[in-house]
Design a protein around this motif. Sequence first.
Motif, PDB file in Angstrom:
ATOM      1  N   ALA A 107       0.865  -1.176   0.000  1.00  0.00           N
ATOM      2  CA  ALA A 107       0.000   0.000   0.000  1.00  0.00           C
ATOM      3  C   ALA A 107       0.903   1.228   0.000  1.00  0.00           C
ATOM      4  CB  ALA A 107      -0.886  -0.004   1.236  1.00  0.00           C
ATOM      5  N   ARG A 108       0.536   2.210  -0.814  1.00  0.00           N
ATOM      6  CA  ARG A 108       1.298   3.462  -0.824  1.00  0.00           C
ATOM      7  C   ARG A 108       0.311   4.618  -0.851  1.00  0.00           C
ATOM      8  NH1 ARG A 108       0.886   5.717  -5.695  1.00  0.00           N
ATOM      9  NH2 ARG A 108       0.583   4.375  -7.496  1.00  0.00           N
ATOM     10  N   ARG A 109       0.702   5.667  -0.177  1.00  0.00           N
ATOM     11  CA  ARG A 109      -0.139   6.875  -0.152  1.00  0.00           C
ATOM     12  C   ARG A 109      -0.244   7.467  -1.547  1.00  0.00           C
ATOM     13  NH1 ARG A 109      -2.427   8.908   4.057  1.00  0.00           N
ATOM     14  NH2 ARG A 109      -1.662   8.412   6.111  1.00  0.00           N
ATOM     15  N   ASP A 110      -1.438   7.977  -1.844  1.00  0.00           N
ATOM     16  CA  ASP A 110      -1.692   8.650  -3.115  1.00  0.00           C
ATOM     17  C   ASP A 110      -2.663   9.787  -2.817  1.00  0.00           C
ATOM     18  OD1 ASP A 110      -1.746   9.235  -5.852  1.00  0.00           O
ATOM     19  OD2 ASP A 110      -3.416   7.863  -6.197  1.00  0.00           O
ATOM     20  N   ASP A 138       3.174  -1.309   4.145  1.00  0.00           N
ATOM     21  CA  ASP A 138       3.339   0.104   3.818  1.00  0.00           C
ATOM     22  C   ASP A 138       4.592   0.254   2.971  1.00  0.00           C
ATOM     23  OD1 ASP A 138       3.791   2.823   3.704  1.00  0.00           O
ATOM     24  OD2 ASP A 138       3.283   3.170   5.799  1.00  0.00           O
ATOM     25  N   GLN A 139       4.394   0.507   1.682  1.00  0.00           N
ATOM     26  CA  GLN A 139       5.496   0.584   0.727  1.00  0.00           C
ATOM     27  C   GLN A 139       6.458   1.728   1.048  1.00  0.00           C
ATOM     28  OE1 GLN A 139       4.298   0.174  -3.390  1.00  0.00           O
ATOM     29  NE2 GLN A 139       5.731   1.766  -3.996  1.00  0.00           N
ATOM     30  N   SER A 145      13.996  -3.029   9.019  1.00  0.00           N
ATOM     31  CA  SER A 145      13.382  -4.354   8.879  1.00  0.00           C
ATOM     32  C   SER A 145      12.296  -4.297   7.820  1.00  0.00           C
ATOM     33  CB  SER A 145      12.798  -4.791  10.228  1.00  0.00           C
ATOM     34  OG  SER A 145      11.761  -3.917  10.607  1.00  0.00           O
ATOM     35  N   ARG A 146      11.632  -5.402   7.652  1.00  0.00           N
ATOM     36  CA  ARG A 146      10.525  -5.503   6.704  1.00  0.00           C
ATOM     37  C   ARG A 146       9.461  -4.468   7.065  1.00  0.00           C
ATOM     38  NH1 ARG A 146       8.109 -11.348   6.326  1.00  0.00           N
ATOM     39  NH2 ARG A 146      10.323 -11.642   6.317  1.00  0.00           N
TER      40      ARG A 146
END
Length: 160
Positions: A107-110, A138-139, A145-146
Amino acid sequence: MRRGKSTSWSDFGQAGLHCVQLPEEYGGGGVGLSELLIVIEELAAKGIPLLLTVISPAICGSILAAHGSAQMKADWLPGIADGTKKMAFGLTEPDAGFNSHNVTTTARRDGDGWVISGGKYFISAIDEADAVLIVARDQDFVGNSRSPLSMFWCPPMPPG
């Protein structure tokens, strides 16, 4: 519910049978998941196994009750409690199965929203859900870490 009468999901909700662990202020019983397990086991013993109870009220309802915004709780928990709303849980992925450590959906903010990319499959009750709680990473997270997992409320069959 009388013997011989066909019961619906809403009948179970109105009887308070699949929401005992949700907060009382949203129509639940205010007890815990152990009590919900007792209800589920008793219904199954009578030949009424309700997998959707494990998904919508138990998983999604409990997550919303613990972590949802006040608005999300008000919008969703009463309907989950009374059986008028159902949610699915979008965790399972082709290469991860249901192991959340291996989730690759991102998921990334747009702008004011989010764009979710990835693949989910074998999502139980998606065909009858009003919404799905999607598990994604969260991309944009920067760390050692991951990236952490987040959850997003989505319509069950969004465009694209």
